[in-house]
Design a protein around this motif. Structure first.
Motif, PDB file in Angstrom:
ATOM      1  N   TRP A  90       0.830  -1.215   0.000  1.00  0.00           N
ATOM      2  CA  TRP A  90       0.000   0.000   0.000  1.00  0.00           C
ATOM      3  C   TRP A  90       0.857   1.254   0.000  1.00  0.00           C
ATOM      4  CZ3 TRP A  90      -4.637  -0.022   3.958  1.00  0.00           C
ATOM      5  CH2 TRP A  90      -5.795   0.388   3.301  1.00  0.00           C
ATOM      6  N   TRP A 169     -14.595   0.546  -2.053  1.00  0.00           N
ATOM      7  CA  TRP A 169     -13.888  -0.529  -2.749  1.00  0.00           C
ATOM      8  C   TRP A 169     -12.640  -0.003  -3.452  1.00  0.00           C
ATOM      9  CZ3 TRP A 169     -12.311  -2.220  -7.577  1.00  0.00           C
ATOM     10  CH2 TRP A 169     -11.938  -3.568  -7.650  1.00  0.00           C
ATOM     11  N   SER A 173      -9.562  -1.865  -1.798  1.00  0.00           N
ATOM     12  CA  SER A 173      -9.257  -3.038  -2.620  1.00  0.00           C
ATOM     13  C   SER A 173      -8.401  -2.670  -3.826  1.00  0.00           C
ATOM     14  CB  SER A 173     -10.537  -3.727  -3.090  1.00  0.00           C
ATOM     15  OG  SER A 173     -10.226  -4.911  -3.805  1.00  0.00           O
ATOM     16  N   TYR A 174      -8.903  -1.769  -4.666  1.00  0.00           N
ATOM     17  CA  TYR A 174      -8.180  -1.470  -5.904  1.00  0.00           C
ATOM     18  C   TYR A 174      -6.791  -0.916  -5.623  1.00  0.00           C
ATOM     19  CZ  TYR A 174      -6.916   0.297 -10.468  1.00  0.00           C
ATOM     20  OH  TYR A 174      -6.241   0.518 -11.635  1.00  0.00           O
ATOM     21  N   CYS A 177      -4.190  -3.684  -4.740  1.00  0.00           N
ATOM     22  CA  CYS A 177      -3.752  -4.508  -5.870  1.00  0.00           C
ATOM     23  C   CYS A 177      -2.899  -3.693  -6.845  1.00  0.00           C
ATOM     24  CB  CYS A 177      -4.957  -5.100  -6.577  1.00  0.00           C
ATOM     25  SG  CYS A 177      -5.878  -6.303  -5.582  1.00  0.00           S
ATOM     26  N   SER A 204      -9.452  -8.901 -10.261  1.00  0.00           N
ATOM     27  CA  SER A 204     -10.018  -8.198  -9.101  1.00  0.00           C
ATOM     28  C   SER A 204     -11.515  -7.962  -9.268  1.00  0.00           C
ATOM     29  CB  SER A 204      -9.312  -6.846  -8.914  1.00  0.00           C
ATOM     30  OG  SER A 204      -8.002  -7.014  -8.466  1.00  0.00           O
ATOM     31  N   ALA A 208     -14.315  -9.764  -7.011  1.00  0.00           N
ATOM     32  CA  ALA A 208     -15.075  -8.840  -6.165  1.00  0.00           C
ATOM     33  C   ALA A 208     -16.544  -8.794  -6.580  1.00  0.00           C
ATOM     34  CB  ALA A 208     -14.468  -7.442  -6.229  1.00  0.00           C
ATOM     35  N   THR A 211     -18.207 -11.915  -5.276  1.00  0.00           N
ATOM     36  CA  THR A 211     -18.347 -11.811  -3.830  1.00  0.00           C
ATOM     37  C   THR A 211     -19.476 -10.851  -3.450  1.00  0.00           C
ATOM     38  OG1 THR A 211     -15.969 -12.212  -3.582  1.00  0.00           O
ATOM     39  CG2 THR A 211     -17.132 -11.286  -1.688  1.00  0.00           C
ATOM     40  N   TRP A 411      -7.472 -11.273  -1.301  1.00  0.00           N
ATOM     41  CA  TRP A 411      -7.703  -9.917  -0.819  1.00  0.00           C
ATOM     42  C   TRP A 411      -9.097  -9.417  -1.212  1.00  0.00           C
ATOM     43  CZ3 TRP A 411      -4.976  -6.928   2.490  1.00  0.00           C
ATOM     44  CH2 TRP A 411      -5.373  -5.599   2.610  1.00  0.00           C
ATOM     45  N   ASN A 412      -9.495  -9.670  -2.440  1.00  0.00           N
ATOM     46  CA  ASN A 412     -10.791  -9.167  -2.898  1.00  0.00           C
ATOM     47  C   ASN A 412     -11.962  -9.870  -2.241  1.00  0.00           C
ATOM     48  OD1 ASN A 412     -10.832  -7.052  -5.240  1.00  0.00           O
ATOM     49  ND2 ASN A 412      -9.017  -8.309  -5.593  1.00  0.00           N
ATOM     50  N   VAL A 415     -11.895  -8.295   1.556  1.00  0.00           N
ATOM     51  CA  VAL A 415     -12.196  -6.868   1.642  1.00  0.00           C
ATOM     52  C   VAL A 415     -13.595  -6.555   1.099  1.00  0.00           C
ATOM     53  CG1 VAL A 415     -11.528  -4.583   0.819  1.00  0.00           C
ATOM     54  CG2 VAL A 415      -9.786  -6.181   1.612  1.00  0.00           C
ATOM     55  N   THR A 416     -13.961  -7.161  -0.018  1.00  0.00           N
ATOM     56  CA  THR A 416     -15.298  -6.925  -0.570  1.00  0.00           C
ATOM     57  C   THR A 416     -16.372  -7.397   0.396  1.00  0.00           C
ATOM     58  OG1 THR A 416     -14.417  -7.201  -2.815  1.00  0.00           O
ATOM     59  CG2 THR A 416     -16.807  -7.308  -2.557  1.00  0.00           C
TER      60      THR A 416
END
Length: 480
Positions: A90, A169, A173-174, A177, A204, A208, A211, A411-412, A415-416
């Motif tokens: 990040w 999101w 999330s984005y 990645c 992704s 996502a 999900t 991760w998606n 987090v989603t």
């Protein structure tokens, strides 16, 4: 005079020595081509590929996302994706609005690669144009990612919940990645290849979207049974913008108007064409006739599959990838989906999992096989990168690609899910059942086509009759 410099190439305040005008022009053109894929490309495609009563809502979900991402991007998300490192996955959040930052040469500060002893292996990326151009280009990628995700949720998500979902999101999330794979994060440093977004964008959005579809819940039973496109010709218009816009999508990712950019553009269209033809052949062989919607799906899977390695594979490999992308996602959508009980319970409206997640993973994996040594040297920072097909250290590249995909998937999903649960504590994720029967008129007070009597809006009874009509399932989700 022999030593005179042409006026066009003289250094001025608006044209500093580091500025390459050709690169800058191509990068802004590429960014605009990518933007046209979303607005109006996917706005048109979504508004026409769904049932008539959801045309306005579907198009507006895309339009809102395009605008909302812009503000998130320049206020905090760009630097979380491409700025200074905060964590291995990040970047540090800060605005990309100041004049001193935007007019200076673009620098992706975390992309310098070092050996284990601390010595420099690859310099940080410094494209020959201002940061303003890079912010614009990358914003278009962020926008289209969340718009693709929306394809899984059409026809039932509460628009107010969607308005909250988009900024959350993009932020959580984005950006993770994007930084991990492009901005200099741990996957970039490790050498995972994602030329133009097979993982960051397509894997992704597909994961996502699936999900989020689980948490939002399904469309009405009648819509799941019968969901025909309201205008297939406009579907083709949107698909055409998507296809030709991919010239900028993949052609702009070398950050320069160079020979690798040309290779990426050529491979993009080779793979897309092959995939479309393969999907159509399978439709004809198994169903007896070609499908226009099927051809569009095959086009999309080809474009998605080539994206992770567009400028890194040879032309013959692009054809192989097109054959695979026109057949494997076809199988997962048309055959496997019907047999897998979990997929039957989740209502992925446009089959984004198949066209983007499956195709994106396939593209990343095959890039790990077919990435050619010389082409890699034209694009990648890390020297001696190559696919497993070319032997040597290339054997490890395939494993890196699989590991990178697993991180993006995990991760998606997490987090989603968290985002959807948090929003559901404040707003319902799904439109109320009564509104589901009516559609656009109930949600927006507008309808796409005024075709009744003197143009007055249709009444609830007509909507109800339409929504409860029985019959064989047809349309884009006929097998989903």
């Amino acid at each position: 005079m022999a030593g005179a410099v042409a006026v066009a190439y003289q250094t001025t305040a608006t044209s500093p020595e580091w500025l390459n005008k050709g690169d800058n022009a191509w990068q802004m053109t590429s960014a605009t081509l990518v933007g046209l894929q979303s607005m109006p490309g996917l706005v048109i495609l979504y508004g026409s590929i769904v049932k008539k009563k959801w045309a306005i809502n579907s198009a507006f979900m895309a339009l809102y996302a395009f605008a909302a991402v812009w503000i998130c991007w320049v206020v905090w998300a760009y630097n979380m994706s491409f700025g200074d490192r905060l964590l291995p996955f990040w970047g540090k959040a800060r605005p990309a609005l100041g004049q001193s930052f935007l007019v200076a040469q673009s620098e992706l500060t975390a992309t310098a690669v070092h050996y284990s002893n601390g010595s420099l292996e690859a310099k940080m990326l410094k494209p020959l144009y201002p940061a303003a151009t890079m912010v614009y280009f990358q914003c278009m990628f962020a926008s289209i990612t969340v718009i693709i995700l929306a394809g899984s949720l059409l026809g039932r998500m509460n628009i107010k919940a969607w308005m909250a979902f988009v900024p959350l999101w993009i932020t959580f999330s984005y950006t993770v990645c994007a930084f991990s794979l492009w901005g200099g994060g741990f996957l970039f440093q490790w050498g995972v290849i994602d030329y133009s977004g097979g993982y960051v964008i397509h894997l992704s959005s597909g994961i996502a979207g699936l999900t989020a579809a689980y948490w939002v819940g399904p469309r009405s039973a009648s819509d799941r049974e019968r969901f025909p496109p309201n205008n297939i010709l406009l579907v083709l218009a949107g698909a055409g913008l998507l296809w030709l816009g991919w010239t900028g999508f993949n052609g702009g990712d070398p950050y320069s108007a160079n020979i690798d950019s040309s290779m990426a553009v050529l491979n993009t269209h080779i793979c897309a064409s092959t995939s479309l033809l393969m999907w159509t052949i399978l439709d004809v062989f198994f169903f007896g006739k070609p499908s226009v919607i099927g051809a569009v799906q095959g086009m999309i899977t080809g474009l998605v599959c080539i994206t992770p390695g567009a400028g890194l594979v040879q032309g013959w490999a692009a054809i192989v990838m097109g054959i695979l992308s026109g057949s494997i996602p076809w199988y997962t959508m048309m055959v496997l989906h019907k047999k897998w009980s979990l997929m039957q319970r989740i209502d992925d409206t446009l089959g984004v999992f198949h066209t983007h997640a499956v195709a994106g993973f396939l593209g990343g994996a095959t890039t790990g096989l077919f990435a050619e040594t010389n082409l890699c040297s034209l694009f990648l920072s890390i020297p001696d990168s190559k696919g497993a097909f070319y032997g040597g250290v290339g054997g490890s590249q395939f494993g890196k690609q699989i590991a990178g995909a697993l991180f993006v998937v995990g991760w998606n999903i997490v987090v989603t899910s968290i985002i959807c649960v948090l929003i559901s504590l404040i707003l319902p994720l799904r439109i109320a059942d009564q509104q589901l029967l009516i559609g656009d008129d109930a949600v927006h007070g507008e309808e796409a086509y005024a075709i009744w009597a003197e143009g007055e809006l249709n009444n609830d009874i007509t909507h109800h009759n339409e929504s409860t009509r029985s019959g064989v399932s047809v349309g884009v989700t006929q097998n989903v």
